[in-house]
Motif scaffolding. Sequence first.
Motif, short mmCIF file in Angstrom:
data_model
loop_
_atom_site.label_atom_id
_atom_site.label_comp_id
_atom_site.label_asym_id
_atom_site.label_seq_id
_atom_site.Cartn_x
_atom_site.Cartn_y
_atom_site.Cartn_z
N ILE A 120 0.85 -1.10 0.09
CA ILE A 120 -0.17 0.12 -0.06
C ILE A 120 0.75 1.17 0.01
O ILE A 120 1.69 1.48 1.04
N HIS A 121 0.73 1.99 -1.10
CA HIS A 121 1.56 3.23 -0.99
C HIS A 121 0.96 4.25 -0.39
O HIS A 121 -0.27 4.27 -0.24
N ASP A 122 1.74 5.16 0.29
CA ASP A 122 1.16 6.56 0.99
C ASP A 122 0.55 5.91 2.03
O ASP A 122 -0.26 6.72 2.76
N CYS A 123 1.12 4.87 2.75
CA CYS A 123 -0.02 4.12 3.72
C CYS A 123 0.42 4.96 4.99
O CYS A 123 -0.66 5.02 5.89
N PHE A 124 1.30 5.79 5.19
CA PHE A 124 1.68 6.65 6.33
C PHE A 124 1.84 7.89 6.11
O PHE A 124 2.89 8.55 6.77
N SER A 125 1.38 8.37 5.03
CA SER A 125 1.65 9.91 4.58
C SER A 125 0.19 10.41 4.14
O SER A 125 0.33 11.75 3.59
N SER A 126 -0.92 9.80 4.62
CA SER A 126 -2.13 10.32 3.90
C SER A 126 -3.35 10.10 5.01
O SER A 126 -3.18 9.01 5.79
N VAL A 127 -4.10 11.26 5.29
CA VAL A 127 -5.01 10.74 6.02
C VAL A 127 -6.02 9.54 5.83
O VAL A 127 -6.29 8.75 6.72
N GLY A 128 -6.33 9.93 4.50
CA GLY A 128 -7.59 8.60 4.09
C GLY A 128 -7.07 7.41 4.28
O GLY A 128 -7.65 6.33 4.52
N ILE A 129 -5.66 7.31 3.37
CA ILE A 129 -5.44 5.93 3.53
C ILE A 129 -5.00 5.27 5.23
O ILE A 129 -5.15 4.08 5.33
N THR A 130 -4.36 6.02 5.72
CA THR A 130 -4.11 5.47 7.29
C THR A 130 -5.26 5.27 8.23
O THR A 130 -5.24 4.15 8.69
N LEU A 131 -6.53 6.10 7.96
CA LEU A 131 -7.65 5.78 8.58
C LEU A 131 -8.10 4.44 8.11
O LEU A 131 -8.48 3.60 9.12
N GLY A 132 -8.15 4.19 6.80
CA GLY A 132 -8.52 3.04 6.29
C GLY A 132 -7.76 1.89 6.83
O GLY A 132 -8.18 0.77 7.30
N VAL A 133 -6.53 2.06 6.82
CA VAL A 133 -5.59 0.97 7.15
C VAL A 133 -5.80 0.52 8.68
O VAL A 133 -5.60 -0.43 9.05
N LEU A 134 -5.84 1.73 9.50
CA LEU A 134 -6.19 1.39 10.92
C LEU A 134 -7.18 0.64 11.21
O LEU A 134 -7.39 -0.38 12.54
N THR A 135 -8.27 0.18 10.25
CA THR A 135 -9.29 -0.73 10.52
C THR A 135 -8.89 -2.22 10.59
O THR A 135 -9.53 -2.87 11.03
N LEU A 136 -7.44 -2.30 10.17
CA LEU A 136 -6.82 -3.61 10.24
C LEU A 136 -6.57 -3.99 11.78
O LEU A 136 -6.11 -5.32 12.05
N LEU A 137 -6.82 -2.93 12.50
CA LEU A 137 -6.46 -3.41 14.01
C LEU A 137 -7.83 -4.21 14.62
O LEU A 137 -7.56 -4.70 15.69
N ARG A 138 -9.01 -4.15 13.89
CA ARG A 138 -10.14 -4.77 14.37
C ARG A 138 -9.92 -6.31 14.61
O ARG A 138 -9.04 -6.84 13.74
N PRO A 139 -10.53 -7.02 15.41
CA PRO A 139 -10.79 -8.58 15.73
C PRO A 139 -11.02 -8.95 14.26
O PRO A 139 -12.05 -8.39 13.57
N GLY A 140 -10.53 -10.12 13.84
CA GLY A 140 -11.00 -10.65 12.60
C GLY A 140 -10.21 -10.10 11.29
O GLY A 140 -10.54 -10.61 10.42
N ALA A 141 -9.49 -9.14 11.43
CA ALA A 141 -8.88 -8.49 10.37
C ALA A 141 -8.00 -9.71 9.72
O ALA A 141 -7.35 -10.46 10.41
N ARG A 142 -7.86 -9.38 8.45
CA ARG A 142 -7.16 -10.63 7.65
C ARG A 142 -5.84 -9.99 6.93
O ARG A 142 -5.20 -10.82 5.97
#
Length: 235
Positions: free
Chosen positions: A150-172
């Motif tokens: 994932i490009h811009d994973c830690f330099s963009s608000v939208g992408i990082t907020l989306g990626v933070l959902t991977l902290l939820r239980p059941g993330a793959r």
Amino acid sequence: MSAGTFDAAWALAHDIPGWLTPDQARLLWDTALAASPAPVVLEIGSYQGRSTVVLGSAVAQTGGRVVAVDPFVDDWKYGSPLTQGRFEAHLQRAAVADRVELLKEYSTRARPTWNSPIDVLFIDGKHDVWTVLDDLKWATHVPDGAPVLIHDCFSSVGITLGVLTLLRPGARLRYRDRAGSLARFEVGSPGMAGRLRLLAEMPWWARNLGMKVLLRLRLNTIARRLGHDSPYDPY
Ligand SMILES: C[S@@+](CC[C@H](N)C(=O)[O-])C[C@H]1O[C@@H](n2cnc3c(N)ncnc32)[C@H](O)[C@@H]1O
């Protein structure tokens, strides 16, 4: 410079306009090359082909192919009516056109009907949180243990907020490492260690957002003193 090497691929890609750094190109190259023989690499967001040429050159070594998904948007930053022609010309110049299939479509529209396996997924399309959440769903076609970049994973608000959902239980998706803000994940349960690794990148994300604010305020001198020696946003 020998054909079939990263240096040869980067020599063909480095002058194509885009945002991929040499370190990030190397990570794409290594990941595509390490994928199963004849891999299918799906790229979301190709622009003029900087990353596509690197990926196409890598899969040419192992008989694979790249599916490039891009509607070629016409906007101030990411494209114009000329983008598709430039993309195609760059692939021809690099002799990888026969390795790349263009799917000229929005990723969110192409995904619901996509039904074949993907060995490497590279996400670099629209950066808003809703599109990123949808783009992450392409990973359902990627087998366990295989990479998702994932490009811009830690330099963009939208992408990082989306990626933070991977902290939820059941993330793959499990976070592994990064080159700048190109992050490498692999398909699989993140576990506690994977979640902590992702959280540990949040100070780096905050730092990058801070640099973007300084650049918008034309405080480039302060950004430089703080270690960002470029007029461009960190990525
Ligand atoms: C940051 S650029 C990609 C850069 C490219 N990977 C490179 O290395 O040069 C973003 C691209 O995403 C495309 N794009 C925008 N929305 C998209 C969507 N929903 N699906 C796929 N691509 C999209 C734009 O047309 C643009 O070409």
